[in-house]
Motif scaffolding. Structure first.
Motif, PDB file in Angstrom:
ATOM      1  N   MET A  44       0.865  -1.182   0.000  1.00 12.87           N
ATOM      2  CA  MET A  44       0.000   0.000   0.000  1.00 12.87           C
ATOM      3  C   MET A  44       0.901   1.231   0.000  1.00 12.87           C
ATOM      4  O   MET A  44       1.130   1.856   1.029  1.00 12.87           O
ATOM      5  CB  MET A  44      -0.913   0.004   1.227  1.00 12.87           C
ATOM      6  N   ALA A  45       1.441   1.549  -1.149  1.00 14.33           N
ATOM      7  CA  ALA A  45       2.409   2.633  -1.285  1.00 14.33           C
ATOM      8  C   ALA A  45       1.918   3.899  -0.605  1.00 14.33           C
ATOM      9  O   ALA A  45       0.774   4.300  -0.769  1.00 14.33           O
ATOM     10  CB  ALA A  45       2.680   2.897  -2.758  1.00 14.33           C
ATOM     11  N   GLY A  46       2.795   4.482   0.184  1.00 17.01           N
ATOM     12  CA  GLY A  46       2.463   5.711   0.892  1.00 17.01           C
ATOM     13  C   GLY A  46       1.902   5.499   2.281  1.00 17.01           C
ATOM     14  O   GLY A  46       1.810   6.442   3.048  1.00 17.01           O
ATOM     15  N   SER A  47       1.535   4.267   2.635  1.00 21.10           N
ATOM     16  CA  SER A  47       1.013   4.001   3.973  1.00 21.10           C
ATOM     17  C   SER A  47       2.173   3.931   4.956  1.00 21.10           C
ATOM     18  O   SER A  47       3.041   3.072   4.814  1.00 21.10           O
ATOM     19  CB  SER A  47       0.234   2.688   4.014  1.00 21.10           C
ATOM     20  N   PRO A  48       2.205   4.831   5.943  1.00 23.18           N
ATOM     21  CA  PRO A  48       3.313   4.825   6.898  1.00 23.18           C
ATOM     22  C   PRO A  48       3.248   3.619   7.823  1.00 23.18           C
ATOM     23  O   PRO A  48       2.172   3.141   8.173  1.00 23.18           O
ATOM     24  CB  PRO A  48       3.120   6.123   7.673  1.00 23.18           C
ATOM     25  N   VAL A  49       4.430   3.129   8.207  1.00 21.61           N
ATOM     26  CA  VAL A  49       4.531   1.963   9.078  1.00 21.61           C
ATOM     27  C   VAL A  49       5.642   2.206  10.084  1.00 21.61           C
ATOM     28  O   VAL A  49       6.741   2.620   9.724  1.00 21.61           O
ATOM     29  CB  VAL A  49       4.851   0.687   8.261  1.00 21.61           C
ATOM     30  N   SER A  50       5.356   1.922  11.333  1.00 22.13           N
ATOM     31  CA  SER A  50       6.385   1.896  12.368  1.00 22.13           C
ATOM     32  C   SER A  50       7.018   0.511  12.330  1.00 22.13           C
ATOM     33  O   SER A  50       6.341  -0.501  12.497  1.00 22.13           O
ATOM     34  CB  SER A  50       5.769   2.149  13.745  1.00 22.13           C
ATOM     35  N   LYS A  51       8.337   0.461  12.096  1.00 22.67           N
ATOM     36  CA  LYS A  51       9.030  -0.824  12.022  1.00 22.67           C
ATOM     37  C   LYS A  51       8.877  -1.601  13.331  1.00 22.67           C
ATOM     38  O   LYS A  51       8.651  -2.811  13.313  1.00 22.67           O
ATOM     39  CB  LYS A  51      10.511  -0.615  11.720  1.00 22.67           C
ATOM     40  N   THR A  52       8.991  -0.918  14.456  1.00 18.59           N
ATOM     41  CA  THR A  52       8.890  -1.560  15.759  1.00 18.59           C
ATOM     42  C   THR A  52       7.522  -2.194  15.957  1.00 18.59           C
ATOM     43  O   THR A  52       7.407  -3.349  16.364  1.00 18.59           O
ATOM     44  CB  THR A  52       9.164  -0.543  16.884  1.00 18.59           C
ATOM     45  N   ALA A  53       6.470  -1.445  15.635  1.00 18.56           N
ATOM     46  CA  ALA A  53       5.105  -1.960  15.796  1.00 18.56           C
ATOM     47  C   ALA A  53       4.829  -3.093  14.819  1.00 18.56           C
ATOM     48  O   ALA A  53       4.192  -4.088  15.165  1.00 18.56           O
ATOM     49  CB  ALA A  53       4.088  -0.833  15.612  1.00 18.56           C
ATOM     50  N   ALA A  54       5.329  -2.963  13.585  1.00 19.49           N
ATOM     51  CA  ALA A  54       5.109  -4.010  12.585  1.00 19.49           C
ATOM     52  C   ALA A  54       5.800  -5.310  13.009  1.00 19.49           C
ATOM     53  O   ALA A  54       5.223  -6.389  12.884  1.00 19.49           O
ATOM     54  CB  ALA A  54       5.615  -3.557  11.216  1.00 19.49           C
ATOM     55  N   ALA A  56       6.518  -6.247  16.072  1.00 23.41           N
ATOM     56  CA  ALA A  56       5.794  -6.772  17.231  1.00 23.41           C
ATOM     57  C   ALA A  56       4.519  -7.496  16.808  1.00 23.41           C
ATOM     58  O   ALA A  56       4.117  -8.475  17.436  1.00 23.41           O
ATOM     59  CB  ALA A  56       5.463  -5.642  18.207  1.00 23.41           C
ATOM     60  N   ALA A  57       3.904  -7.023  15.728  1.00 24.44           N
ATOM     61  CA  ALA A  57       2.658  -7.621  15.236  1.00 24.44           C
ATOM     62  C   ALA A  57       2.907  -8.719  14.200  1.00 24.44           C
ATOM     63  O   ALA A  57       1.969  -9.335  13.717  1.00 24.44           O
ATOM     64  CB  ALA A  57       1.763  -6.533  14.638  1.00 24.44           C
ATOM     65  N   GLY A  58       4.163  -8.954  13.843  1.00 18.86           N
ATOM     66  CA  GLY A  58       4.478  -9.970  12.846  1.00 18.86           C
ATOM     67  C   GLY A  58       4.162  -9.542  11.424  1.00 18.86           C
ATOM     68  O   GLY A  58       3.990 -10.375  10.547  1.00 18.86           O
ATOM     69  N   LEU A  59       4.095  -8.235  11.194  1.00 19.92           N
ATOM     70  CA  LEU A  59       3.740  -7.707   9.878  1.00 19.92           C
ATOM     71  C   LEU A  59       4.989  -7.348   9.082  1.00 19.92           C
ATOM     72  O   LEU A  59       5.266  -6.178   8.797  1.00 19.92           O
ATOM     73  CB  LEU A  59       2.837  -6.482  10.033  1.00 19.92           C
TER      74      LEU A  59
END
Length: 91
Positions: A44-54, A56-59
């Motif tokens: 989803m180009a442009g959707s911000p993501v926190s690496k730490t949270a991702a 932790a969630a396995g994303l």
């Protein structure tokens, strides 16, 4: 006006929460995150993501020595279907 057209165009839809960006009700994890913790979702180009949270969630997925982080659970399977395409979009 409804979000139906957005849900159809998004693998993330409105029924699946975005733990990598929203923090599951614990506030927006993007707000106070250091800049080096932020990236964008390759699906989803442009959707911000926190690496730490991702993480932790396995994303996330590892592909050719790089780690790719996703904004929601729907993006992992999409990435798996054509990782070279999504990896190239992040280059």
């Amino acid at each position: 006006m409804t979000n139906d057209s957005q849900a159809e165009a998004s693998c993330c839809g409105t029924s699946t929460p975005n733990p990598a960006a929203a923090g599951n009700g614990r506030g927006n994890l993007l707000g106070g995150s250091p800049a080096d913790d932020l990236t964008t979702c390759p699906v989803m180009a442009g959707s911000p993501v926190s690496k730490t949270a991702a993480e932790a969630a396995g994303l996330y997925r590892d592909y050719e020595g790089e780690r790719y982080y996703f904004c929601c659970a729907g993006c992992g399977p999409a990435f798996d279907a054509d990782p070279a395409r999504y990896a190239a979009s992040m280059a």
